[in-house]
Design a protein around this motif. Structure first.
Motif, mmCIF file in Angstrom:
data_model
loop_
_atom_site.group_PDB
_atom_site.id
_atom_site.type_symbol
_atom_site.label_atom_id
_atom_site.label_comp_id
_atom_site.label_asym_id
_atom_site.label_seq_id
_atom_site.Cartn_x
_atom_site.Cartn_y
_atom_site.Cartn_z
ATOM 1 N N GLU A 87 0.824 -1.210 0.000
ATOM 2 C CA GLU A 87 0.000 0.000 0.000
ATOM 3 C C GLU A 87 0.860 1.262 0.000
ATOM 4 O OE1 GLU A 87 -2.797 2.299 3.211
ATOM 5 O OE2 GLU A 87 -3.105 0.140 3.021
ATOM 6 N N GLU A 88 1.893 1.293 0.828
ATOM 7 C CA GLU A 88 2.675 2.516 0.998
ATOM 8 C C GLU A 88 3.773 2.710 -0.040
ATOM 9 O OE1 GLU A 88 4.003 3.392 4.924
ATOM 10 O OE2 GLU A 88 2.124 2.827 5.864
ATOM 11 N N THR A 89 4.300 1.613 -0.596
ATOM 12 C CA THR A 89 5.437 1.745 -1.514
ATOM 13 C C THR A 89 5.204 1.122 -2.889
ATOM 14 O OG1 THR A 89 6.549 -0.336 -0.921
ATOM 15 C CG2 THR A 89 6.963 1.578 0.492
ATOM 16 N N GLY A 90 4.198 0.242 -3.022
ATOM 17 C CA GLY A 90 3.998 -0.453 -4.272
ATOM 18 C C GLY A 90 4.862 -1.690 -4.431
ATOM 19 N N VAL A 91 5.695 -1.992 -3.445
ATOM 20 C CA VAL A 91 6.522 -3.206 -3.471
ATOM 21 C C VAL A 91 5.668 -4.360 -2.962
ATOM 22 C CG1 VAL A 91 8.542 -4.356 -2.487
ATOM 23 C CG2 VAL A 91 8.675 -1.949 -3.198
ATOM 24 N N LEU A 92 5.488 -5.371 -3.793
ATOM 25 C CA LEU A 92 4.602 -6.483 -3.455
ATOM 26 C C LEU A 92 5.411 -7.774 -3.311
ATOM 27 C CD1 LEU A 92 1.760 -7.553 -2.961
ATOM 28 C CD2 LEU A 92 1.502 -7.829 -5.435
ATOM 29 N N LEU A 93 5.418 -8.318 -2.105
ATOM 30 C CA LEU A 93 6.113 -9.584 -1.829
ATOM 31 C C LEU A 93 5.150 -10.731 -2.140
ATOM 32 C CD1 LEU A 93 7.915 -8.658 1.519
ATOM 33 C CD2 LEU A 93 8.701 -8.345 -0.841
ATOM 34 N N ALA A 94 4.963 -10.959 -3.414
ATOM 35 C CA ALA A 94 4.062 -12.015 -3.891
ATOM 36 C C ALA A 94 4.535 -12.447 -5.261
ATOM 37 C CB ALA A 94 2.621 -11.514 -3.949
ATOM 38 N N GLY A 95 4.130 -13.640 -5.664
ATOM 39 C CA GLY A 95 4.530 -14.128 -6.971
ATOM 40 C C GLY A 95 3.643 -15.257 -7.438
ATOM 41 N N PRO A 96 3.744 -15.636 -8.699
ATOM 42 C CA PRO A 96 2.952 -16.753 -9.219
ATOM 43 C C PRO A 96 3.439 -18.114 -8.743
ATOM 44 C CG PRO A 96 4.416 -15.897 -10.911
ATOM 45 C CD PRO A 96 4.550 -14.985 -9.735
ATOM 46 N N ASP A 97 4.694 -18.157 -8.273
ATOM 47 C CA ASP A 97 5.265 -19.401 -7.776
ATOM 48 C C ASP A 97 6.361 -19.060 -6.778
ATOM 49 O OD1 ASP A 97 7.771 -18.955 -9.302
ATOM 50 O OD2 ASP A 97 6.510 -19.382 -11.045
ATOM 51 N N ALA A 98 7.014 -20.114 -6.246
ATOM 52 C CA ALA A 98 7.988 -19.924 -5.171
ATOM 53 C C ALA A 98 9.342 -19.418 -5.652
ATOM 54 C CB ALA A 98 8.177 -21.235 -4.415
ATOM 55 N N SER A 99 9.515 -19.227 -6.970
ATOM 56 C CA SER A 99 10.821 -18.799 -7.477
ATOM 57 C C SER A 99 10.766 -17.464 -8.213
ATOM 58 C CB SER A 99 11.400 -19.875 -8.412
ATOM 59 O OG SER A 99 10.533 -20.104 -9.504
ATOM 60 N N SER A 100 9.617 -16.796 -8.209
ATOM 61 C CA SER A 100 9.515 -15.524 -8.915
ATOM 62 C C SER A 100 8.626 -14.562 -8.143
ATOM 63 C CB SER A 100 8.980 -15.724 -10.337
ATOM 64 O OG SER A 100 7.719 -16.371 -10.299
#
Length: 306
Positions: free
Chosen positions: A115-128
């Motif tokens: 929300e505050e920075t736009g950095v999202l710790l998420a991905g389509p899989d465990a390596s990306s």
């Protein structure tokens, strides 16, 4: 092993009225703290580790200047795709038996950072990790979360993403001082900047934020350069200690001494909960922080030889 010494910190400006009221009217039942999470976003640079700092306003329990973070939200309990350590493993890392609480703090950390920075710790899989292909759409999703029009679960579902909880590391647990009108029970986490992402202030709320070189910032801590740059009534002319709460100041000190992101993230830390205490020293109000007691050592009996 010698005992760590208690430390005294400047009383942040936004705490002064509450501190004096606490002393004048006598100690009373503290306000109940709200659960909160905060993320120390870091990257390596030639001059030392850099960290993302933002202006939070003069009433935030996290400090006038701090890392991305905020209160735990009811939607942090929503079901979401999950990659990385399980909530039970996170509970162990955070030193609690409450698995739901640990999950809540982890989700809140990822949500607040996005929300505050736009950095999202998420991905389509465990390596990306997620990549920003449409900045306008990305910002719109952040604004919708900030306005409580969408949840993090909605954003993940729309893009086929799962939380990458393995990209977070637990740092430290801090409680706001008893005298504060607004109090947080905050879990701090650390994360490195994912490839292909870059922090950007929220269009509707962001006032100031940027990467700050931790060693350089600490070298100038007695001056007011940072506060003057932010250029707000509560920052101009203020030293670093007057802008930060003790927890943030200590984290910055450790960043300034760290030998890079890998070493910093891999360091094993105590689950001790820290809480600054109001004291008077040299005629001034200060915040005192007491370190955790060293672990007890077992003394083995001496067995005589025959």
């Amino acid at each position: 092993m010698p005992h760590a010494m208690k430390r005294l910190f400047e009383l942040p400006v936004h705490f002064e009225n509450a501190a004096r009221s606490w002393l004048e009217h006598g100690e009373r039942t503290p306000a109940a703290p709200r659960l909160a999470s905060s993320v120390v976003l870091i990257k390596d640079t030639p001059d030392g580790m850099s960290v993302w700092l933002g202006y939070r306003g003069d009433s935030s329990p996290l400090g006038v200047v701090s890392f991305p973070g905020g209160s735990v939200d009811e939607h942090d309990d929503d079901p979401m795709p999950w990659l990385g350590p399980s909530p039970a493993q996170w509970a162990e890392s955070l030193g609690t038996t409450d698995v739901a609480l640990a999950r809540r703090h982890v989700v809140a950390a990822i949500r607040e950072l996005f929300e505050e920075t736009g950095v999202l710790l998420a991905g389509p899989d465990a390596s990306s990790t997620a990549t920003v292909t449409n900045p306008q759409e990305w910002m719109a999703a952040r604004e919708a979360i900030a306005a409580h029009e969408k949840t993090l679960a909605d954003v993940l579902d729309r893009r086929g993403l799962a939380l990458r909880t393995d990209l977070l590391r637990p740092l430290v647990h801090w409680l706001s001082p008893d005298f504060a009108h607004r109090r947080f029970d905050t879990r701090y986490f650390a994360a490195t900047l994912p490839l292909g992402q870059e922090p950007k202030l929220l269009a509707s709320k962001g006032q100031w934020g940027r990467w700050v070189c931790a060693p350089r910032l600490l070298a100038e801590r007695s001056g007011s350069a940072l506060g003057d740059e932010i250029d707000q009534d509560t920052t101009r002319g203020r030293t670093l200690g007057q802008l930060l709460v003790p927890g943030v100041e200590i984290i910055l000190e450790k960043l300034g001494n760290a030998k890079g992101c890998v070493a910093y993230l891999s360091h094993k830390r105590s689950t001790h909960a820290y809480q600054p205490r109001l004291v008077e020293a040299d005629g001034r109000l200060r915040l005192e922080v007491e370190p955790p007691s060293p672990p007890a050592t077992t003394v083995l009996p001496v067995i005589p030889h025959d």
